[in-house]
Design a protein around this motif. Structure first.
Motif, PDB file in Angstrom:
ATOM      1  N   THR A 136       0.856  -1.183   0.000  1.00 23.95           N
ATOM      2  CA  THR A 136       0.000   0.000   0.000  1.00 23.95           C
ATOM      3  C   THR A 136       0.895   1.237   0.000  1.00 23.95           C
ATOM      4  O   THR A 136       1.823   1.333   0.810  1.00 23.95           O
ATOM      5  N   THR A 137       0.643   2.161  -0.904  1.00 25.18           N
ATOM      6  CA  THR A 137       1.401   3.412  -0.943  1.00 25.18           C
ATOM      7  C   THR A 137       0.487   4.534  -1.426  1.00 25.18           C
ATOM      8  O   THR A 137      -0.634   4.284  -1.890  1.00 25.18           O
ATOM      9  N   HIS A 138       0.942   5.781  -1.286  1.00 26.73           N
ATOM     10  CA  HIS A 138       0.170   6.951  -1.693  1.00 26.73           C
ATOM     11  C   HIS A 138       1.019   7.812  -2.621  1.00 26.73           C
ATOM     12  O   HIS A 138       2.204   8.012  -2.367  1.00 26.73           O
ATOM     13  N   ASN A 168      -7.535   1.175  -6.075  1.00 25.63           N
ATOM     14  CA  ASN A 168      -7.106   2.565  -5.975  1.00 25.63           C
ATOM     15  C   ASN A 168      -8.198   3.419  -5.340  1.00 25.63           C
ATOM     16  O   ASN A 168      -9.373   3.308  -5.713  1.00 25.63           O
ATOM     17  N   THR A 169      -7.790   4.247  -4.406  1.00 29.11           N
ATOM     18  CA  THR A 169      -8.717   5.138  -3.720  1.00 29.11           C
ATOM     19  C   THR A 169      -8.134   6.540  -3.695  1.00 29.11           C
ATOM     20  O   THR A 169      -6.962   6.728  -3.350  1.00 29.11           O
ATOM     21  N   GLY A 173      -3.880  13.802   1.179  1.00 30.52           N
ATOM     22  CA  GLY A 173      -2.803  13.557   2.124  1.00 30.52           C
ATOM     23  C   GLY A 173      -2.227  14.872   2.625  1.00 30.52           C
ATOM     24  O   GLY A 173      -2.319  15.899   1.957  1.00 30.52           O
ATOM     25  N   GLU A 196      -4.186  12.796  -3.464  1.00 29.19           N
ATOM     26  CA  GLU A 196      -3.375  11.592  -3.699  1.00 29.19           C
ATOM     27  C   GLU A 196      -4.251  10.387  -4.026  1.00 29.19           C
ATOM     28  O   GLU A 196      -5.453  10.358  -3.719  1.00 29.19           O
ATOM     29  N   THR A 197      -3.606   9.400  -4.632  1.00 32.16           N
ATOM     30  CA  THR A 197      -4.234   8.096  -4.873  1.00 32.16           C
ATOM     31  C   THR A 197      -3.549   7.056  -3.992  1.00 32.16           C
ATOM     32  O   THR A 197      -2.319   6.954  -3.987  1.00 32.16           O
ATOM     33  N   GLN A 198      -4.357   6.334  -3.238  1.00 34.38           N
ATOM     34  CA  GLN A 198      -3.822   5.200  -2.481  1.00 34.38           C
ATOM     35  C   GLN A 198      -3.843   3.979  -3.405  1.00 34.38           C
ATOM     36  O   GLN A 198      -4.895   3.598  -3.918  1.00 34.38           O
ATOM     37  N   GLN A 200      -3.164  -0.007  -3.763  1.00 32.27           N
ATOM     38  CA  GLN A 200      -2.976  -1.291  -3.091  1.00 32.27           C
ATOM     39  C   GLN A 200      -2.769  -2.345  -4.160  1.00 32.27           C
ATOM     40  O   GLN A 200      -3.553  -2.443  -5.108  1.00 32.27           O
ATOM     41  N   TYR A 226       4.992   3.746   2.718  1.00 36.07           N
ATOM     42  CA  TYR A 226       4.432   2.501   2.178  1.00 36.07           C
ATOM     43  C   TYR A 226       4.273   1.484   3.302  1.00 36.07           C
ATOM     44  O   TYR A 226       4.873   1.602   4.377  1.00 36.07           O
TER      45      TYR A 226
END
Length: 364
Positions: A136-138, A168-169, A173, A196-198, A200, A226
């Motif tokens: 998981t990262t942004h 994607n969410t 941030g 931002e987009t998260q 996964q 992350y």
């Protein structure tokens, strides 16, 4: 070509991450930087195998089973393990083993058994656990597509027959760079909000290093936030044993004769026959008592493995035929698999199939 060059090629077939925790795989004896004069492939590394390597001018032995399994506190030649290690070192011969890494490989030991027995559409019998992870990262919205593509290129996001899988969410941030920072976005000392987009994305644990390299190289932020967690999902493309079908079903006795012929088995120890035909076949090279329940759950008609103890045959419970053909016999074609693989990968190089007999069991 060095020892390290050869082992990297082997690890494309069966990365050492595939091995079980109890195992001892990889380069066991020798210098990884040594130049290879020739490769000898064997199931076991015994003294006669080292002698054969010396005779054939091979200074790298690729052995399925590890000669060193437990820690050696002394090397004085008191047993066959120590004598092999001493002789190999004295003659500058490296020894490399992959064992359960190749057992778990979808193109490894059990795939070879299926090939020999002409088993169709083989699937993993016991999928490997704790081998699927999630990252998981942004990332700023306008960089999300680029980063996802780079992660996909590094083998992230592959699930079974599907690739480029992610979730994607979008959100907002916040961060506040300190005075020593060098932010890509925002200013030192000021609170910043960024759309931002998260992302996964799941991946096989074997690719973790390359995926993290891709993340750090292609993420725009100075500090990359992350998280990686291990999933409970079993890896359907990695694990012990295989199960599939023979093209034409056979009576049990006919299949046992077929099994002896194809696998060069001197004897087949088996549970009670069930007066059924054999169509679905499960296999597991080496000691496979732990796979009996899985073979039953897979609705296999017969389970082919080795090293079944007296009371373990009772586990058949009139639901399956258990066939023990011998440890060596289930794994004997592994060295052919490795020779064929290496010959294709490094043609015009001396790759030799060992002629030494290493089966410790004799038949009367």
């Amino acid at each position: 070509m060095t020892v390290s060059d050869v082992t990297k090629i082997l690890e494309e077939l069966c990365p050492l991450h595939y091995a079980e925790d109890f195992d001892n795989v990889g380069l066991l004896v020798g210098n990884s930087k040594a130049v290879v004069s020739g490769i000898l492939v064997t199931l076991d590394t015994l003294e006669n195998v080292v002698d054969e390597a010396i005779e054939k001018k091979c200074n790298l032995i690729i052995s399925f089973h590890p000669i060193i399994f437990k820690g050696l506190k002394k090397i004085t030649g008191r047993d066959y393990v120590e004598r092999v290690v001493i002789k190999a070192i004295a003659n500058n011969i490296a020894i490399y083993s992959m064992h359960t890494a190749l057992d778990n490989s979808p193109e490894g030991v059990n795939a070879k058994i299926c090939e020999v027995l002409e088993i169709k559409n083989p699937k993993i019998l016991i999928p490997k656990k704790n081998s699927i992870k999630k990252l998981t990262t942004h990332v700023p919205n306008d960089k999300a597509d680029f980063l996802r593509t780079k992660l996909f290129d590094a083998q992230a996001g592959t699930i079974g027959n599907y690739s480029n899988c992610s979730f994607n969410t979008e959100g907002v941030g916040s961060f506040k760079p300190n005075a020593t920072s060098n932010p890509t976005i925002g200013q030192a000392g000021k609170l910043h909000y960024e759309k931002e987009t998260q992302i996964q994305i799941t991946f096989s644990s074997v690719y973790e290093r390359s995926i993290l390299n891709a993340l750090f190289k292609n993420h725009p932020y100075e500090e990359v936030a992350y998280e990686i967690i291990t999933l409970e999902n079993a890896n359907q493309n990695l694990g012990m044993g295989m199960v599939g079908f023979i093209e034409n079903e056979m009576k049990e006795n006919d299949f046992l004769n077929y099994l002896k012929l194809k696998m060069n088995a001197k004897v087949v120890r088996h549970s009670s026959l069930l007066n059924k035909t054999i169509k679905s076949v499960a296999v597991l090279g080496g000691s496979g008592a732990f796979g009996i329940e899985a073979a039953i759950e897979a609705n296999a008609d017969i389970y082919i493995t080795s090293d079944i103890k007296y009371h373990e045959f009772y586990k058949a419970d009139n639901k399956i035929v258990i066939a023990d053909i011998g440890h060596f016999e289930t794994e004997q074609f592994t060295k052919n698999l490795l020779v064929d693989y290496l010959t294709k990968k490094i043609p015009n190089f001396a790759v030799t199939l060992s002629e030494s007999i290493t089966n410790p069991i004799k038949y009367f």
